[in-house]
Design a protein around this motif. Structure first.
Motif, mmCIF file in Angstrom:
data_model
loop_
_atom_site.group_PDB
_atom_site.id
_atom_site.type_symbol
_atom_site.label_atom_id
_atom_site.label_comp_id
_atom_site.label_asym_id
_atom_site.label_seq_id
_atom_site.Cartn_x
_atom_site.Cartn_y
_atom_site.Cartn_z
ATOM 1 N N ALA A 50 -17.624 14.117 -11.463
ATOM 2 C CA ALA A 50 -16.754 13.141 -12.133
ATOM 3 C C ALA A 50 -16.990 11.778 -11.495
ATOM 4 C CB ALA A 50 -15.292 13.559 -12.006
ATOM 5 N N LYS A 52 -16.115 8.800 -11.965
ATOM 6 C CA LYS A 52 -15.082 7.775 -11.741
ATOM 7 C C LYS A 52 -14.720 7.685 -10.262
ATOM 8 C CE LYS A 52 -13.113 10.687 -14.126
ATOM 9 N NZ LYS A 52 -12.425 11.338 -15.243
ATOM 10 N N ASP A 71 -20.000 13.441 -15.466
ATOM 11 C CA ASP A 71 -18.856 13.064 -16.303
ATOM 12 C C ASP A 71 -18.722 11.545 -16.234
ATOM 13 O OD1 ASP A 71 -16.186 12.018 -16.442
ATOM 14 O OD2 ASP A 71 -15.279 13.793 -15.567
ATOM 15 N N HIS A 94 -16.082 11.134 -21.587
ATOM 16 C CA HIS A 94 -14.625 11.268 -21.696
ATOM 17 C C HIS A 94 -13.966 9.968 -22.154
ATOM 18 C CE1 HIS A 94 -13.704 15.017 -19.418
ATOM 19 N NE2 HIS A 94 -14.935 14.831 -19.004
ATOM 20 N N HIS A 191 -11.635 21.719 -23.122
ATOM 21 C CA HIS A 191 -11.597 21.074 -21.815
ATOM 22 C C HIS A 191 -10.143 20.908 -21.389
ATOM 23 C CE1 HIS A 191 -11.314 17.738 -19.024
ATOM 24 N NE2 HIS A 191 -12.569 17.960 -18.698
ATOM 25 N N HIS A 193 -7.872 19.199 -17.870
ATOM 26 C CA HIS A 193 -7.859 18.649 -16.494
ATOM 27 C C HIS A 193 -6.391 18.491 -16.138
ATOM 28 C CE1 HIS A 193 -8.864 16.206 -12.990
ATOM 29 N NE2 HIS A 193 -7.904 15.389 -13.388
ATOM 30 N N GLN A 197 -6.224 16.080 -6.407
ATOM 31 C CA GLN A 197 -5.784 16.377 -5.038
ATOM 32 C C GLN A 197 -4.857 17.606 -5.046
ATOM 33 O OE1 GLN A 197 -7.064 15.598 -2.372
ATOM 34 N NE2 GLN A 197 -5.670 15.431 -0.693
ATOM 35 N N GLY A 228 -11.445 18.781 -12.865
ATOM 36 C CA GLY A 228 -11.612 18.639 -11.418
ATOM 37 C C GLY A 228 -10.257 18.725 -10.739
ATOM 38 N N GLY A 229 -10.160 18.110 -9.573
ATOM 39 C CA GLY A 229 -8.855 18.041 -8.923
ATOM 40 C C GLY A 229 -8.747 18.748 -7.590
ATOM 41 N N TYR A 230 -9.864 19.282 -7.067
ATOM 42 C CA TYR A 230 -9.814 20.071 -5.831
ATOM 43 C C TYR A 230 -9.566 19.156 -4.629
ATOM 44 C CZ TYR A 230 -11.862 22.343 -9.722
ATOM 45 O OH TYR A 230 -12.065 22.752 -11.015
ATOM 46 N N GLU A 271 -15.377 19.912 -13.022
ATOM 47 C CA GLU A 271 -15.679 18.477 -12.946
ATOM 48 C C GLU A 271 -15.145 17.848 -11.674
ATOM 49 O OE1 GLU A 271 -15.434 17.037 -17.540
ATOM 50 O OE2 GLU A 271 -13.697 16.832 -16.281
ATOM 51 N N PRO A 272 -15.619 18.269 -10.518
ATOM 52 C CA PRO A 272 -15.087 17.696 -9.280
ATOM 53 C C PRO A 272 -15.578 16.264 -9.050
ATOM 54 C CG PRO A 272 -16.848 19.251 -8.798
ATOM 55 C CD PRO A 272 -16.670 19.275 -10.277
ATOM 56 N N TYR A 314 -0.458 4.618 -4.242
ATOM 57 C CA TYR A 314 0.040 6.011 -4.221
ATOM 58 C C TYR A 314 0.669 6.403 -2.892
ATOM 59 C CZ TYR A 314 -3.928 6.195 -7.578
ATOM 60 O OH TYR A 314 -4.842 5.960 -8.560
HETATM 61 N N1 LLP Z 1 -12.113 15.269 -14.950
HETATM 62 C C1 LLP Z 1 -11.212 14.496 -15.567
HETATM 63 C C2 LLP Z 1 -11.037 14.583 -17.006
HETATM 64 C C3 LLP Z 1 -10.441 13.598 -14.803
HETATM 65 O O1 LLP Z 1 -9.541 12.854 -15.418
HETATM 66 C C4 LLP Z 1 -10.636 13.514 -13.401
HETATM 67 C C5 LLP Z 1 -9.868 12.579 -12.597
HETATM 68 C C6 LLP Z 1 -11.609 14.337 -12.813
HETATM 69 C C7 LLP Z 1 -12.336 15.208 -13.621
HETATM 70 C C8 LLP Z 1 -11.916 14.323 -11.349
HETATM 71 O O2 LLP Z 1 -10.824 14.685 -10.562
HETATM 72 P P1 LLP Z 1 -10.988 14.791 -8.951
HETATM 73 O O3 LLP Z 1 -11.859 15.983 -8.688
HETATM 74 O O4 LLP Z 1 -11.614 13.531 -8.499
HETATM 75 O O5 LLP Z 1 -9.609 14.957 -8.472
HETATM 76 N N2 LLP Z 1 -7.330 7.275 -8.811
HETATM 77 C C9 LLP Z 1 -6.667 8.497 -8.382
HETATM 78 C C10 LLP Z 1 -7.318 9.726 -8.976
HETATM 79 C C11 LLP Z 1 -7.369 9.704 -10.474
HETATM 80 C C12 LLP Z 1 -8.056 10.917 -11.036
HETATM 81 C C13 LLP Z 1 -8.296 10.750 -12.471
HETATM 82 N N3 LLP Z 1 -8.993 11.803 -13.092
HETATM 83 C C14 LLP Z 1 -6.671 8.551 -6.858
HETATM 84 O O6 LLP Z 1 -7.221 7.660 -6.229
HETATM 85 O O7 LLP Z 1 -6.096 9.474 -6.278
#
Ligand code: LLP
Length: 411
Positions: A50, A52, A71, A94, A191, A193, A197, A228-230, A271-272, A314
């Protein structure tokens, strides 16, 4: 202190501060952990980074080298990936409000899969793909009603989320009609999500169960992407689950669901973002002035909320160390404050550190995800450089912004 075999002081001398530092060996290790453990005999698997969390050309090249998919969530992220030479077939696009420009760009560049967020988008996508005489692969982002945040998750929460489609809703039924009848839309699956964290994997069990429920409407095996989100380690308050265990647990949950329901799936995808780059990233600052108030002691750094907005946004917590003073008594309870005109510009409140003097280097840990990517030029701060270190060598990934670049677009 060394990162990937490079002395941090040398990095300061070569690239200056503030400086984002990425340990590429660490990133590749995490990617390998996911790749080696997120596998099944029952279905295909796919790992999408992911982007972003941190997207730049050099990062995209690492993703490509390691054979992960990607992603992207905007024209900018997609453009960067294409310019870095990433195979568009392995890109997932996305976004809850994709513009016509973005949809055209995605189709013209043969982006592998569009993650459709809502009914309006599906209608536009079907029209545009028809006009271009193309077939576009899609998965539909579902709101599975599971909301997870850190240590807690709630089922049936979040029905009003801006993301995704509610199963069984009128919009869902209309979308189903479109995908059943369109020659230009190839529906691959669902899909979801559920948050970021997250430490409690049972939240993902709940969303996998929901996706299997939805799959009953189709008489062919679907792709299921569980997002994602791990969670990662920022401070000792966090105890993340190792990513090999995360991978194995998710696979087992899906395999159990296949056995239990008799529903076959084509592919399970994750999608990590944060977990791939978070702990591999560091931010190096120089301490300038220090100051004592009646109840506090401040160490001021040469960056702040412009390079790390997460504490202000946050109340995110971070850990830090003063370079070269790791073994001195940590007998000063201090607040690390940035240089912005904003009282909330604090990177860490109340951390025990050794006594600092002007010119000391302070390093913060786990700043690799959503640090650079959420940076700003508030107070006309210059965006710091990003340096990659690997096998004892460093290379620039993003140059420090110059004053001329700061005003380049101003007329
Ligand atoms: N897939 C989708 C559709 C998502 O919206 C996200 C994150 C991920 C994957 C990746 O999630 P991760 O593995 O990075 O947790 N700015 C915030 C986090 C926003 C996450 C948005 N979506 C922060 O700094 O904590």
């Amino acid at each position: 202190m060394e990162i990937a075999g490079v002395d941090v002081k040398d990095l300061k001398n070569e690239y200056g501060t503030p400086l984002y530092i990425y340990d590429v060996n660490h990133i590749k290790n995490i990617m390998s952990l996911y790749k080696n453990n997120f596998k099944s005999e029952m279905f295909e698997t796919e790992i999408e980074y992911a982007s972003k969390a941190f997207n730049c050309k050099e990062m995209i090249r690492v993703v490509k080298e390691m054979g992960l998919s990607l992603d992207v969530v905007s024209l900018g992220e997609m453009y960067t990936a294409i310019k870095a030479g990433f195979d568009p077939k392995h890109i997932f696009f996305h976004g809850n409000n994709k513009s016509l420009e973005e949809i055209n760009y995605a189709l013209d560049n043969n982006i592998g899969t569009v993650v459709v967020d809502n009914l309006d988008e599906l209608k536009v996508l079907e029209e545009v793909s028809k006009s271009k005489n193309k077939v576009v692969n899609i998965v539909i982002r579902m709101n599975v009603g599971v909301s997870a945040h850190t240590h807690k998750f709630i089922v049936t929460a979040h029905v009003d989320s801006k993301f995704g489609v509610l199963y069984g809703s009128d919009d869902y039924k209309e979308m189903k009609k479109i995908i059943d009848n369109s020659k230009n839309i190839k529906f691959l699956g669902f899909h979801s999500h559920i948050g970021s964290q997250i430490f409690d994997l049972s939240a993902f069990n709940a969303s996998i169960d929901k996706l299997f429920e939805m799959a009953k409407d189709f008489n062919y095996p679907l792709v299921m992407n569980i997002g994602g989100g791990y969670g990662v380690h920022y401070t000792n308050e966090d105890s993340p689950i190792p990513f090999d265990i995360v991978s194995k647990t998710l696979i087992k949950t899906a395999e159990d669901a296949v056995r239990r329901t008799g529903i076959k799936i084509k592919k399970l995808a994750i999608e990590p973002g944060r977990s791939i780059v978070g702990e591999a990233g560091y931010t190096l600052y120089t301490i300038g002035f220090t100051k004592k108030t009646p109840n506090k002691e401040y160490y001021f750094i040469d960056g702040g909320m412009t390079d790390n907005i997460r504490p202000a946004l946050y109340q995110a917590k971070y850990d830090a160390e003063i370079i070269g003073k790791e073994n001195e008594a940590h007998n000063h309870k201090v607040t690390i404050a940035g240089k912005c005109c904003e009282s909330g510009d604090l990177i860490i409140e109340d951390i025990n550190l050794p006594e600092a003097k002007s010119g000391d280097l302070l390093i913060t840990y786990t700043t690799g995800a959503y640090g650079y990517s959420m940076s700003s030029n508030y107070n006309k701060a210059l965006t710091p450089a990003v340096v990659f270190v690997e096998d004892g060598k460093s290379r620039i990934a993003i140059k420090r912004m110059t004053l001329d670049e700061l005003i380049e677009r101003e007329v």
